[in-house]
Design an enzyme around this catalytic site. Structure first.
Site, mmCIF file in Angstrom:
data_model
loop_
_atom_site.group_PDB
_atom_site.id
_atom_site.type_symbol
_atom_site.label_atom_id
_atom_site.label_comp_id
_atom_site.label_asym_id
_atom_site.label_seq_id
_atom_site.Cartn_x
_atom_site.Cartn_y
_atom_site.Cartn_z
ATOM 1 N N CYS A 400 -3.245 33.940 6.764
ATOM 2 C CA CYS A 400 -3.077 32.883 5.786
ATOM 3 C C CYS A 400 -2.675 33.377 4.400
ATOM 4 O O CYS A 400 -1.797 32.809 3.755
ATOM 5 C CB CYS A 400 -4.340 32.046 5.706
ATOM 6 S SG CYS A 400 -5.815 33.027 5.357
ATOM 7 N N HIS A 444 -9.893 30.672 4.288
ATOM 8 C CA HIS A 444 -8.493 30.312 4.440
ATOM 9 C C HIS A 444 -7.824 30.266 3.071
ATOM 10 O O HIS A 444 -8.487 30.161 2.041
ATOM 11 C CB HIS A 444 -8.411 28.932 5.119
ATOM 12 C CG HIS A 444 -7.043 28.586 5.601
ATOM 13 N ND1 HIS A 444 -6.303 29.413 6.397
ATOM 14 C CD2 HIS A 444 -6.296 27.477 5.419
ATOM 15 C CE1 HIS A 444 -5.150 28.841 6.676
ATOM 16 N NE2 HIS A 444 -5.117 27.656 6.088
ATOM 17 N N ASP A 460 0.327 23.663 3.850
ATOM 18 C CA ASP A 460 -0.249 24.849 4.479
ATOM 19 C C ASP A 460 0.795 25.543 5.322
ATOM 20 O O ASP A 460 1.077 25.149 6.447
ATOM 21 C CB ASP A 460 -1.456 24.446 5.345
ATOM 22 C CG ASP A 460 -2.252 25.660 5.785
ATOM 23 O OD1 ASP A 460 -1.742 26.789 5.620
ATOM 24 O OD2 ASP A 460 -3.372 25.488 6.281
#
Lengths: 644, 310
Positions: A400, A444, A460
């Site tokens: 991430c 994250h 995202d």
């Protein structure tokens, strides 16, 4: 009194059991010295050799204290104190000579039990300490009962512990609480967070994941979808080419939020992490504890969270955030360090020139991540100086952080305001407890992009690469489970159930035992029907309660005593024996009445007739087949008349 | 005390000099319907004691000298084929009862025999009957075995295992006589002659009645508490290999009842328990510390001193 060898083994075992968990964090030399001392004492006990002389013990003691002073630079405080205590308790074993020394050791080992809770307050620790206490009590019972075998000794110890339980419960419920951890030095809450307030993608080649629980969440109503569960933590604005940081906190205007749907209410039980972040769903509107809501929607507590904390929160999942953002914030959100990542800049410039607007660029970028062979992995290759270029055009492997960082870089290079948001994503539903568990491995990072008329929009890029990471969690996104810690792996349904059971139990323990603070205490007592709770009232109740409990236990014991005394015949006979005892003729506990009478009569011939008379009455009443009232009367008179 | 018992004791004491306590213990054992084990050196009067008791109580007496080559049939009896039997005319097997078919048995040097033979005797003691070739034959009533045992450290002995020791209600030791008794023994007439002239003081039926009377002797709750305290102590203490069994507890109480009756009381008092305890418990207790040389009497005395009378 000479101490028996088994008793000494018991004391050695007590000290060993109680200090063993400390071995993990004590300096190695302390562990080694203690182990040697224990072995030495065991050998001395086994061989029957004499204990070491005092000068030797004094030398070892001084050396030990000196060593601790060198290791810790102090003799006080938790670490040094515990080390000193254990070292001295072990040394005490080597001057174990009298019953007094044994008593001191038993009390010392009981005290060391408490020190173990400085380091761990988990259920296994509590159970282990319970067992240790049982061993200590059994050793104590051994001291006082002499030749009793192991099993009855353990029974005595267990009885003592069981008797203590009601009193413990009472003290636990009613004893006034102090806010915060009892031994609360801030550095003591040394919990590790999966999050940091800065981020350097490419500098670590292996993400260390911990399955420790970050927090637990119970939703009041319907829980949102998993892919909507973005638990907001620190927001990172500034990039220097290597590292993303929060930057200087700029006093800005209040954040503004246009709600587009009904809010979500939930309760978070946050594990201590030593930072001020209170995690909430994107975007928070209310929190039940005193906290600040920053201009970029972080919720910050007034002080670092160093004890488990519970708060209710309300969040808006469909929103328009800061549509009218201050120009200097937008400028800050497009700033990039010069001289880094030329290829990425070039790509962004191409997009800017060829595409109609911000929205189109954003979609193109996401498609780029989706189509160009990017791989989600927890073990990415290291990146060079131009980290974003290396990642976007060379390695294309990352997690991430890499995606969020390079995505935001591309956006900024194309002139679109963007920032990195970090926190946790998702959560695991525990059906048994009806709550979600969010672990450190759920940490994250994602991006937020500011678009005209829509404000800050969450984007995202990781979801574009690996949708399953967001929809189903980390274990679904990875091809191989092996790198994940035990509790984050998918397992057989049975193991899964066991795991949930265990966590539900741990949660109860955390909530009701460890997290039993002033508020919980007040709430609980109110529910029990106590009104106007105050310290004084609790203290009075505590005194009354413990008085009643101790009284009940004493009554029980008195009754056992009384059943012996209740026999009037026996009482009269004992009175007679006391009279003789005053004349120097004490009856041994095992001496039969007839034997005693014969001895007494020999020694006091002038009273022989009276002694024989009383004894005959007593024998007839206590052991005869037809004890009558007359006999009792006669015995009473005879004993009353008996003078020596 | 019944004059019967008084006479029995008086007559026995005339022959066995200087052992009043052991005589009473043996008698108590008999009255409690238990068997007696006497462990002592040869020649201290074990046989004489058994013989005198048998004569005085009017019991049939049989003596079995145990040897290492003895077989169970030597004790229990055998069936022998007889060619012309009066009853059938043809030959048949006829059972010849062994020496065990008597009211009082002296099993001399029981630990010289092999375990097989020992167990034949002990089975008979326990069951009060003998089974050979599928036929069960009851033993006479009363039935009383006095077994003697050489000290086990002597050569060529098979010490009785603990489970079989438990079958004996009591184990006593006679020991050497004191100077005065020994003088009487040396100066007096030969014992054998005296025994031959002894007159029975009791019928077998009267003995059976006395045995019934022993069961009637009262044991109060306070006394049972004391017995239980003793048993509990042996089981909880780390001093003994095993605690006393429930059978040992029953034996202790039975012996104490007989002792009380012997002393003319109809209720047991703690002293009765204490008096019979060494006899009842010494062969059942083993010290943890020195299994080899453990002195049962000493252990029993320690036991008495360790338990308070409730």
């Amino acid at each position: 009194m000479k101490l028996s060898a088994p008793l000494i083994y018991g004391l050695v075992a007590s000290i060993l059991l109680v200090s063993a968990p400390h071995a993990e964090h004590l300096p190695p030399w302390v562990v080694a010295v203690c182990a040697m001392l224990l072995a030495w004492r065991t050998y001395l006990n086994w061989s029957g050799n004499a204990l070491p002389p005092r000068w030797l013990l004094l030398t070892i003691t001084l050396a030990g204290v000196g060593g601790i002073l060198i290791s810790f630079h102090t003799l006080f405080g938790r670490e040094a104190g515990v080390a000193l205590l254990i070292l001295l308790a072990t040394l005490k074993l080597l001057e174990l000579r009298t019953a007094r020394d044994a008593t001191v050791l038993i009390q010392l080992s009981s005290f060391i039990i408490i020190t173990n809770f400085f380091y761990s307050q988990s259920i296994p620790t509590a159970l282990y300490m319970m067992f240790t206490l049982l061993v200590i009590m059994a050793t104590w019972a051994h001291m006082h009962t002499g030749t009793l075998a192991l099993r009855p000794r353990l029974r005595i110890a267990a009885t003592l512990l069981l008797q203590a339980i009601p009193l413990t419960l009472l003290l636990f419920v009613l004893f006034p609480r102090v806010q915060g951890p009892l031994w609360g030095m801030p550095q003591d809450a040394y919990a590790k967070s999966g999050l940091d307030d800065k981020m350097s993608p490419g500098s670590i080649s292996k993400l260390s994941l911990s399955d420790a629980v970050a927090f637990r969440v119970a939703f009041r109503n319907q829980a949102p979808l998993r892919e909507q569960m973005y638990w907001r933590g620190p927001v990172l604005w500034d990039y220097n080419g290597l590292t993303w940081t929060q930057g200087l906190e700029i006093r800005s205007k209040q954040p503004q939020l246009d709600n587009l749907a009904s809010p979500v209410d939930y309760t978070v039980t946050l594990e201590p992490h030593n930072k001020t972040w209170l995690f909430t769903l994107d975007m928070p509107t209310q929190v039940s504890v005193p906290a600040t809501l920053t201009y970029d929607f972080q919720v910050l507590a007034k002080a670092p969270v160093n004890a488990r904390m519970r708060y209710d929160a309300r969040s808006q999942l469909a929103y328009r955030a800061n549509v009218e953002e201050a120009p200097y914030q937008l400028k800050r959100a497009t700033a990039l360090p010069s001289g880094f990542n030329p290829r990425a800049r070039q790509l962004a410039a191409e997009w800017r020139n060829s595409l109609p607007g911000d929205e189109a660029i954003l979609q193109t970028a996401l498609r780029y991540f989706n189509r160009e062979g990017f791989v989600y992995t927890l073990e990415p290759p290291l990146l060079g100086n131009h980290a974003v270029d290396d990642f976007l055009f060379e390695t294309r492997k990352g997690f991430c952080e890499h995606y969020a960082s390079s995505f935001v870089f591309l956006m900024r290079a194309a002139g679109i305001p963007a920032r990195v948001a970090t926190g946790y994503q998702g959560g695991e539903y525990n059906e048994l407890g009806g709550y979600y568990i969010v672990r450190q491995s759920d940490a994250h990072a994602w991006a937020e992009v500011w678009l005209k008329d829509r404000g800050w929009v969450r984007t995202d890029p990781t979801a574009a690469v690996s949708p399953s990471r967001v929809q189903m969690g980390l274990n679904a996104a990875l091809p191989d489970n092996a790198v994940l810690p035990f509790f984050a792996r998918t397992q057989s349904p049975l193991l899964l159930k066991l795991r949930f059971n265990l966590d539900a139990f741990t949660n109860q323990w955390n909530q009701w035992v460890l997290g039993y603070n002033t508020e919980r205490q007040f709430a609980f007592l109110t529910r029990l029907g106590m009104e106007d709770i105050s310290w004084q009232k609790m203290a009075i109740n505590l005194l009354i309660g413990s008085g009643v409990l101790v009284g009940l236990l004493s009554l029980l014991m008195l009754r056992q005593l009384y059943t012996h005394r209740k026999d009037q015949v026996q009482a009269l006979y004992l009175k007679f024996c006391r009279k003789l005892a005053r004349a120097g003729l004490a009856r041994a506990a095992h001496e039969g009445p007839q034997d005693f009478a014969a001895r007494a009569a020999r020694s006091q011939p002038q009273h022989a007739a009276a002694i024989q008379n009383i004894t005959a009455h007593y024998l007839a009443l206590r052991y005869g087949s037809q004890p009558g009232k007359h006999g009792l009367l006669a015995l009473r008179r005879a004993v009353a008349a008996f003078k020596i | 005390m019944s004059t019967l018992l008084h006479n029995v004791i008086a007559q026995t004491e005339q022959v066995i000099l200087g052992k009043p306590h052991q005589i009473r213990l043996a008698l108590a054992c008999l009255l409690a319907r238990g068997h007696l084990l006497i462990e002592d050196l040869p020649g201290v009067g074990k046989t004489t004691l058994a013989h005198v008791l048998a004569r005085t109580l009017g019991l049939q007496f049989a003596r079995i000298q145990f040897t290492s080559d003895m077989l169970p049939a030597d004790i229990l009896g055998v069936s022998i084929f007889q060619r012309d039997s009066a009853a059938s005319g043809n030959g048949e097997f006829k059972f010849h009862p062994g020496p065990i078919f008597a009211q009082m048995i002296l099993a001399d040097e029981v630990n010289r025999a092999t375990p097989k033979t020992q167990s034949a005797l002990l089975e008979a003691m326990e069951e009060q009957q003998v089974t050979t070739e599928g036929i069960t034959r009851p033993l006479p009533e009363p039935f009383f075995v006095i077994a003697t045992q050489n000290p086990t450290h002597q050569i060529g002995t098979f010490p009785l295992p603990e489970s079989q020791l438990d079958r004996f209600l009591m184990r006593i030791q006679l020991g050497y006589p004191d100077a005065q008794a020994e003088r009487g023994l040396l100066a007096g007439v030969e014992r054998r002659e005296i025994v031959a002239r002894l007159q029975p003081q009791m019928q077998a039926a009267e003995l059976l009645a006395l045995q019934q009377q022993v069961k009637q002797v009262h044991a109060s709750p306070a006394l049972l508490d004391y017995v239980q305290a003793i048993l509990r102590h042996t089981r909880e203490s780390a001093r003994y290999v095993h605690g006393l069994s429930p059978r040992a507890g029953l034996s202790l109480l039975a012996a104490a009842r007989a002792w009380a009756l012997l002393h003319g009381r109809n209720a047991v008092i703690p002293e009765d328990i204490q008096t019979v305890l060494p006899g009842v418990a010494s062969h059942r207790l083993q010290s943890v510390q020195d299994v080899q040389t453990s002195d049962g009497d000493k252990l029993a005395r320690e036991l008495i001193e360790a338990v308070a009378i409730p």
